[in-house]
Design a protein around this motif. Structure first.
Motif, PDB file in Angstrom:
ATOM      1  N   GLU A 174      38.347 -20.279  27.288  1.00 48.46           N
ATOM      2  CA  GLU A 174      39.227 -20.546  28.424  1.00 48.46           C
ATOM      3  C   GLU A 174      40.073 -21.799  28.202  1.00 48.46           C
ATOM      4  OE1 GLU A 174      37.421 -20.216  32.240  1.00 48.46           O
ATOM      5  OE2 GLU A 174      36.671 -18.205  31.853  1.00 48.46           O
ATOM      6  N   GLY A 175      40.545 -21.956  26.962  1.00 42.90           N
ATOM      7  CA  GLY A 175      41.498 -23.010  26.673  1.00 42.90           C
ATOM      8  C   GLY A 175      40.919 -24.391  26.476  1.00 42.90           C
ATOM      9  N   ARG A 176      39.586 -24.510  26.450  1.00 39.23           N
ATOM     10  CA  ARG A 176      38.955 -25.814  26.237  1.00 39.23           C
ATOM     11  C   ARG A 176      37.928 -25.726  25.126  1.00 39.23           C
ATOM     12  NH1 ARG A 176      36.725 -28.638  31.530  1.00 39.23           N
ATOM     13  NH2 ARG A 176      36.176 -30.130  29.891  1.00 39.23           N
ATOM     14  N   ILE A 177      37.632 -26.859  24.529  1.00 41.00           N
ATOM     15  CA  ILE A 177      36.638 -26.926  23.460  1.00 41.00           C
ATOM     16  C   ILE A 177      35.329 -27.445  24.039  1.00 41.00           C
ATOM     17  CG2 ILE A 177      36.023 -28.045  21.281  1.00 41.00           C
ATOM     18  CD1 ILE A 177      38.987 -28.017  20.569  1.00 41.00           C
ATOM     19  N   TRP A 178      34.248 -26.746  23.698  1.00 38.51           N
ATOM     20  CA  TRP A 178      32.927 -27.071  24.216  1.00 38.51           C
ATOM     21  C   TRP A 178      32.017 -27.494  23.075  1.00 38.51           C
ATOM     22  CZ3 TRP A 178      33.527 -27.262  29.255  1.00 38.51           C
ATOM     23  CH2 TRP A 178      34.525 -26.482  29.834  1.00 38.51           C
ATOM     24  N   GLN A 179      31.128 -28.454  23.377  1.00 38.32           N
ATOM     25  CA  GLN A 179      30.325 -29.116  22.364  1.00 38.32           C
ATOM     26  C   GLN A 179      28.867 -28.644  22.413  1.00 38.32           C
ATOM     27  OE1 GLN A 179      31.965 -31.326  20.456  1.00 38.32           O
ATOM     28  NE2 GLN A 179      33.838 -31.454  21.695  1.00 38.32           N
ATOM     29  N   ALA A 180      28.150 -28.934  21.329  1.00 40.12           N
ATOM     30  CA  ALA A 180      26.710 -28.699  21.307  1.00 40.12           C
ATOM     31  C   ALA A 180      26.055 -29.440  22.464  1.00 40.12           C
ATOM     32  CB  ALA A 180      26.114 -29.157  19.982  1.00 40.12           C
ATOM     33  N   GLY A 181      25.120 -28.773  23.133  1.00 39.73           N
ATOM     34  CA  GLY A 181      24.424 -29.370  24.267  1.00 39.73           C
ATOM     35  C   GLY A 181      25.006 -29.000  25.608  1.00 39.73           C
ATOM     36  N   VAL A 228      32.898 -24.668  20.129  1.00 35.77           N
ATOM     37  CA  VAL A 228      33.550 -23.389  20.390  1.00 35.77           C
ATOM     38  C   VAL A 228      34.649 -23.595  21.419  1.00 35.77           C
ATOM     39  CG1 VAL A 228      31.459 -22.076  19.858  1.00 35.77           C
ATOM     40  CG2 VAL A 228      31.961 -22.698  22.239  1.00 35.77           C
ATOM     41  N   GLU A 229      35.610 -22.686  21.400  1.00 34.90           N
ATOM     42  CA  GLU A 229      36.691 -22.704  22.377  1.00 34.90           C
ATOM     43  C   GLU A 229      36.529 -21.520  23.319  1.00 34.90           C
ATOM     44  OE1 GLU A 229      41.559 -22.241  22.574  1.00 34.90           O
ATOM     45  OE2 GLU A 229      40.599 -22.889  20.700  1.00 34.90           O
ATOM     46  N   VAL A 231      35.350 -23.199  16.708  1.00 36.77           N
ATOM     47  CA  VAL A 231      36.192 -24.242  16.131  1.00 36.77           C
ATOM     48  C   VAL A 231      35.585 -24.730  14.825  1.00 36.77           C
ATOM     49  CG1 VAL A 231      37.201 -26.525  16.536  1.00 36.77           C
ATOM     50  CG2 VAL A 231      36.981 -24.895  18.435  1.00 36.77           C
ATOM     51  N   THR A 232      34.267 -24.828  14.793  1.00 39.96           N
ATOM     52  CA  THR A 232      33.485 -25.143  13.604  1.00 39.96           C
ATOM     53  C   THR A 232      32.420 -24.065  13.471  1.00 39.96           C
ATOM     54  OG1 THR A 232      31.768 -26.403  14.755  1.00 39.96           O
ATOM     55  CG2 THR A 232      33.774 -27.607  14.157  1.00 39.96           C
ATOM     56  N   ALA A 289      33.462 -20.668  11.264  1.00 39.90           N
ATOM     57  CA  ALA A 289      34.655 -21.306  11.822  1.00 39.90           C
ATOM     58  C   ALA A 289      35.798 -20.301  11.889  1.00 39.90           C
ATOM     59  CB  ALA A 289      35.047 -22.509  10.978  1.00 39.90           C
ATOM     60  N   GLY A 290      36.423 -20.217  13.043  1.00 46.74           N
ATOM     61  CA  GLY A 290      37.524 -19.299  13.250  1.00 46.74           C
ATOM     62  C   GLY A 290      37.133 -17.931  13.771  1.00 46.74           C
TER      63      GLY A 290
END
Length: 296
Positions: free
Chosen positions: A207-214, A204-205, A230-231, A182-183
């Motif tokens: 281009e200014g957005r957070i993306w999720q698993a999958g 993960v982040e 992010v995590t 994380a970080g």
């Protein structure tokens, strides 16, 4: 720049689920990668049924790349190879002119445990589509690693980040496993014209957005991409030089539709050799669904 976001589509393969990412209607390939399945994660109890296993089936015109985070798979193929794969190893199978293989979960059936990994297919260059079938297993010593700043990385296939994996490939490509605390931050360079990143675990982040698993992020060429975890996260980076369009039907990949029809006919007629150690059952060629009755 993110050109496209592909969300995995969950599919039940008869006992466990996979998240299918490639091929996708708006993006059939990324570099030479034509297929990308996220297997699991799933926890098996000892003694689960053999129906979960992937019975013998054929391929042409591609290489399969199996990589595990957890678990074990027993591979058997028509060249005579039987090989277990464990986390951190690569099974690279070149189908070429034609190969058949099975994937069994015998160790997990005996002991139970978690199954989690990625199954990818890489198209062969047109001039090598009919190359002789072959198989290789590569352990961690063949796969360069890096650790620092909260990032652990392994180069699975190809060349990237100034390193080269000891896996014989047929066209320029890269395939990388990242683990990020994380970080932690890490950058995907603009080394290849076609690139993607798949979030296998965590957030993960970019281009200014957070993306999720999958989710798979497909990038436009020309600019590096910076990621921040992010995590705690696991990511797979992939891509390479494009090979041109390919036809994909069932387990067959080719630059020629006629060649796929020939492979279908060969499998239907039993002209493709089965694995010596696993020839008592096989997956039949899927037949097209009958047309719907407009009166029903």
């Amino acid at each position: 720049m993110i050109d496209l976001v592909i969300d995995q589509r969950r599919k039940d393969l008869g006992g466990f689920e996979v998240g299918r990412v490639l091929p996708f209607a708006r993006r059939r390939m990324v570099g030479p990668f034509v297929f990308f399945d996220h297997m699991g994660p799933v926890d098996f109890q000892p003694g689960f049924p053999r129906s979960v296993d992937v019975r013998p089936h054929p391929h042409i015109g591609l290489s399969t790349v199996t990589y595990l985070f957890d678990g074990a798979i027993t591979h058997r193929d028509s060249t005579g190879v039987t090989q277990d794969i464990h986390p951190g190893e690569v099974n690279w199978m070149t189908a070429g002119s034609g190969i058949t293989h099975s994937e069994r979960f015998e160790t997990l059936r005996d002991e139970g445990g978690s199954m989690h990994g990625i199954q990818a297919w890489v198209a062969l260059p047109a001039e090598l589509e009919e190359t002789a079938p072959a198989f290789a297993n590569h352990g961690p010593d063949d796969l360069p690693t890096y650790e620092g700043g909260g990032l652990w990385a392994r180069l699975i296939v190809g060349k990237a980040f100034g390193a080269e994996a000891k896996v014989a490939t047929h066209s320029p490509m890269f395939y990388v496993h990242w683990r990020l605390d994380a970080g932690a931050q890490a950058e995907l360079p603009a080394e290849y014209p076609e690139r993607a990143a798949y979030v296998a675990q965590g957030q993960v982040e970019a281009e200014g957005r957070i993306w999720q698993a999958g989710q798979m992020l497909v990038f436009a060429p020309g600019q590096p991409v910076l990621f921040k975890a992010v995590t705690p996260a696991i990511m797979m980076l992939l891509g390479g030089e494009p090979l041109g369009p390919r036809f994909i039907e069932w387990n067959f990949v080719s630059s020629s539709k006629e060649r796929i029809e020939q492979a279908k006919a060969d499998w239907r007629a039993g002209r493709m050799k089965l694995p010596d150690a696993d020839h008592d059952e096989w997956i039949p060629l899927p037949e097209p669904a009958p047309p719907a009755n407009p009166m029903s």
